[in-house]
Scaffold this motif. Sequence first.
Motif, PDB file in Angstrom:
ATOM      1  N   ASN A 168      -8.065 -10.045  70.868  1.00  0.00           N
ATOM      2  CA  ASN A 168      -7.717  -9.345  69.781  1.00  0.00           C
ATOM      3  C   ASN A 168      -7.599  -8.042  69.904  1.00  0.00           C
ATOM      4  O   ASN A 168      -8.871  -7.347  70.365  1.00  0.00           O
ATOM      5  CB  ASN A 168      -9.097  -9.321  68.609  1.00  0.00           C
ATOM      6  CG  ASN A 168      -8.952  -8.889  66.499  1.00  0.00           C
ATOM      7  OD1 ASN A 168      -8.855  -7.042  67.643  1.00  0.00           O
ATOM      8  ND2 ASN A 168      -8.821  -9.520  66.003  1.00  0.00           N
ATOM      9  N   TRP A 169      -6.051  -7.009  69.818  1.00  0.00           N
ATOM     10  CA  TRP A 169      -6.148  -5.695  70.061  1.00  0.00           C
ATOM     11  C   TRP A 169      -7.246  -5.121  69.736  1.00  0.00           C
ATOM     12  O   TRP A 169      -7.375  -3.869  70.631  1.00  0.00           O
ATOM     13  CB  TRP A 169      -4.545  -5.501  69.809  1.00  0.00           C
ATOM     14  CG  TRP A 169      -4.380  -5.283  68.464  1.00  0.00           C
ATOM     15  CD1 TRP A 169      -3.695  -6.135  68.449  1.00  0.00           C
ATOM     16  CD2 TRP A 169      -4.199  -3.867  68.091  1.00  0.00           C
ATOM     17  NE1 TRP A 169      -3.325  -5.029  66.537  1.00  0.00           N
ATOM     18  CE2 TRP A 169      -3.470  -4.087  67.026  1.00  0.00           C
ATOM     19  CE3 TRP A 169      -5.163  -3.236  69.052  1.00  0.00           C
ATOM     20  CZ2 TRP A 169      -3.408  -3.363  66.154  1.00  0.00           C
ATOM     21  CZ3 TRP A 169      -4.550  -1.639  67.512  1.00  0.00           C
ATOM     22  CH2 TRP A 169      -3.482  -1.895  66.901  1.00  0.00           C
ATOM     23  N   VAL A 170      -7.714  -5.311  68.490  1.00  0.00           N
ATOM     24  CA  VAL A 170      -7.921  -3.918  68.050  1.00  0.00           C
ATOM     25  C   VAL A 170      -9.816  -4.096  68.890  1.00  0.00           C
ATOM     26  O   VAL A 170     -10.553  -2.889  68.934  1.00  0.00           O
ATOM     27  CB  VAL A 170      -8.737  -3.871  66.465  1.00  0.00           C
ATOM     28  CG1 VAL A 170      -9.210  -2.668  65.830  1.00  0.00           C
ATOM     29  CG2 VAL A 170      -7.094  -3.812  65.980  1.00  0.00           C
ATOM     30  N   VAL A 216      -5.554  -4.836  80.095  1.00  0.00           N
ATOM     31  CA  VAL A 216      -5.596  -4.723  78.868  1.00  0.00           C
ATOM     32  C   VAL A 216      -4.135  -5.409  78.363  1.00  0.00           C
ATOM     33  O   VAL A 216      -3.909  -6.092  77.295  1.00  0.00           O
ATOM     34  CB  VAL A 216      -5.460  -3.040  78.285  1.00  0.00           C
ATOM     35  CG1 VAL A 216      -5.235  -3.731  77.222  1.00  0.00           C
ATOM     36  CG2 VAL A 216      -7.088  -2.513  78.046  1.00  0.00           C
ATOM     37  N   GLY A 217      -2.651  -4.440  78.913  1.00  0.00           N
ATOM     38  CA  GLY A 217      -1.586  -5.061  78.486  1.00  0.00           C
ATOM     39  C   GLY A 217      -1.657  -6.821  78.112  1.00  0.00           C
ATOM     40  O   GLY A 217      -0.422  -7.946  77.420  1.00  0.00           O
ATOM     41  N   GLY A 218      -1.990  -7.104  79.723  1.00  0.00           N
ATOM     42  CA  GLY A 218      -2.375  -9.068  79.748  1.00  0.00           C
ATOM     43  C   GLY A 218      -3.294  -9.766  79.051  1.00  0.00           C
ATOM     44  O   GLY A 218      -2.890 -10.833  78.434  1.00  0.00           O
ATOM     45  N   GLU A 261      -4.611  16.316  81.339  1.00  0.00           N
ATOM     46  CA  GLU A 261      -5.158  14.720  80.112  1.00  0.00           C
ATOM     47  C   GLU A 261      -4.213  13.792  81.125  1.00  0.00           C
ATOM     48  O   GLU A 261      -3.850  14.284  82.052  1.00  0.00           O
ATOM     49  CB  GLU A 261      -3.641  15.037  79.000  1.00  0.00           C
ATOM     50  CG  GLU A 261      -4.148  14.079  78.628  1.00  0.00           C
ATOM     51  CD  GLU A 261      -3.354  14.052  77.025  1.00  0.00           C
ATOM     52  OE1 GLU A 261      -2.734  15.373  77.117  1.00  0.00           O
ATOM     53  OE2 GLU A 261      -3.057  13.144  75.982  1.00  0.00           O
ATOM     54  N   ILE A 262      -4.821  12.407  81.042  1.00  0.00           N
ATOM     55  CA  ILE A 262      -3.670  11.473  81.654  1.00  0.00           C
ATOM     56  C   ILE A 262      -4.009  10.582  81.059  1.00  0.00           C
ATOM     57  O   ILE A 262      -4.244  10.226  79.628  1.00  0.00           O
ATOM     58  CB  ILE A 262      -4.352  10.672  82.989  1.00  0.00           C
ATOM     59  CG1 ILE A 262      -4.137  10.200  84.099  1.00  0.00           C
ATOM     60  CG2 ILE A 262      -5.647  10.288  82.606  1.00  0.00           C
ATOM     61  CD1 ILE A 262      -4.332   9.540  85.421  1.00  0.00           C
ATOM     62  N   VAL A 263      -2.299  10.483  81.015  1.00  0.00           N
ATOM     63  CA  VAL A 263      -1.599   9.044  79.896  1.00  0.00           C
ATOM     64  C   VAL A 263      -0.953   7.732  80.910  1.00  0.00           C
ATOM     65  O   VAL A 263      -0.478   8.148  81.337  1.00  0.00           O
ATOM     66  CB  VAL A 263      -1.107  10.125  79.226  1.00  0.00           C
ATOM     67  CG1 VAL A 263      -0.338   8.602  78.126  1.00  0.00           C
ATOM     68  CG2 VAL A 263      -1.465  11.297  78.073  1.00  0.00           C
ATOM     69  N   VAL A 264      -1.676   7.176  80.485  1.00  0.00           N
ATOM     70  CA  VAL A 264      -1.117   5.884  80.878  1.00  0.00           C
ATOM     71  C   VAL A 264      -0.518   5.159  79.835  1.00  0.00           C
ATOM     72  O   VAL A 264      -0.514   4.312  79.539  1.00  0.00           O
ATOM     73  CB  VAL A 264      -2.255   5.181  81.828  1.00  0.00           C
ATOM     74  CG1 VAL A 264      -1.864   4.193  82.731  1.00  0.00           C
ATOM     75  CG2 VAL A 264      -2.333   6.416  83.171  1.00  0.00           C
ATOM     76  N   PRO A 265       1.247   4.122  80.350  1.00  0.00           N
ATOM     77  CA  PRO A 265       1.497   3.689  79.136  1.00  0.00           C
ATOM     78  C   PRO A 265       0.861   2.162  79.506  1.00  0.00           C
ATOM     79  O   PRO A 265       0.794   1.419  81.008  1.00  0.00           O
ATOM     80  CB  PRO A 265       3.146   3.440  79.699  1.00  0.00           C
ATOM     81  CG  PRO A 265       3.007   3.745  81.176  1.00  0.00           C
ATOM     82  CD  PRO A 265       1.490   4.845  81.961  1.00  0.00           C
ATOM     83  N   ILE A 266       0.928   1.254  78.642  1.00  0.00           N
ATOM     84  CA  ILE A 266       0.495  -0.507  78.659  1.00  0.00           C
ATOM     85  C   ILE A 266       1.887  -1.003  78.144  1.00  0.00           C
ATOM     86  O   ILE A 266       2.409  -0.941  77.011  1.00  0.00           O
ATOM     87  CB  ILE A 266      -0.479  -0.880  77.647  1.00  0.00           C
ATOM     88  CG1 ILE A 266      -1.675   0.033  77.950  1.00  0.00           C
ATOM     89  CG2 ILE A 266      -1.019  -2.282  77.588  1.00  0.00           C
ATOM     90  CD1 ILE A 266      -2.716   0.368  77.142  1.00  0.00           C
TER      91      ILE A 266
END
Lengths: 182, 182
Positions: free
Chosen positions: B35-37, B175-177, B132-137
């Motif tokens: 569950n992603w949430v 997290v992505g997987g 700030e750091i932002v990392v795509p999933i």
Amino acid sequence: MVHADASTFAEGITKEQAYQQVLDQAEGLFFEQRNWVCNLSNAASLLWHAYKSLPFPSNQVNWAGFYTLDPLSPPTSPQLILGPFQGKVACQTIAFGRGVCGAAAATGQTQLMRDVDAFPGHIACDEASRSEIVVPIADNVKGGVVVAIIDVDCSVVGGFDEVDRLWLERLAALVGGACDWP
Amino acid sequence: MVHADASTFAEGITKEQAYQQVLDQAEGLFFEQRNWVCNLSNAASLLWHAYKSLPFPSNQVNWAGFYTLDPLSPPTSPQLILGPFQGKVACQTIAFGRGVCGAAAATGQTQLMRDVDAFPGHIACDEASRSEIVVPIADNVKGGVVVAIIDVDCSVVGGFDEVDRLWLERLAALVGGACDWP
């Protein structure tokens, strides 16, 4: 106003005033936004920062957030699943009827536990938690079925009283009507 | 072990050790739970408590959490919507391409901003944030499409470096997987 200011609470306000600000800010943030994850995430932040601005025992709150109805759980044995929160890592799933959260979900009634150790079957996600209040959130579109709960833990016994119950039930009514539930 | 212990980090550990614990604990928490949430809520808590255990500047992190692809936004003009986080109230939606978060989502590339004021079109959810750091999933099931981002803000300039990039990209891959994305 930048969004973060919504979670800045003035020094010396009463618990009632802090909850009023939570409700006012939540209503503003929910305007034209019905995504439940987005709205619960901001609501958890509002609650957390409200408690941290208040005197003892409210400032001893160590967890504030939400569980929602797990969409993968069968209707015959529903369970809650962890939603947005502020605080330490928490239990992922809780069966309806199990522990304080499960009791609130199963009965549709607020559970105000002055001392969690007095509750048979209390689930200790965090051994530091000593008191707890859990308020069910009903989806009136779905005939008042419990779709989520507000859960707040405190590291001292007697962290919550009837003022917390009153205002958290108001917040639950606002949240319940302001989100599209899965 | 109660769940809260997962977000207790020992004193004096290095940033690499803290991130390693975040990954190890996240992997454990995601076991048999997609569950992603639920997973993003616990991951935000792990990150927040990791930063708070570290020396300056990491302990100056003032926001750690996630935005996800807004399911209601049209594919021709996608936007991010606020997901689980720890910190103060945040902006609800961000168009792909707008600000640091939108740039990461649109390009699929990590954005490491030593000074957010140097980024044209920076969105100030909180004026206190200075780096700030932002990392795509990416969701590999959906061919690597960006489904979410990790976003971490710090109240001082230069809060993040290549160590943060390396480990947050590892967390993003995990997290992505590990989640079923909507």
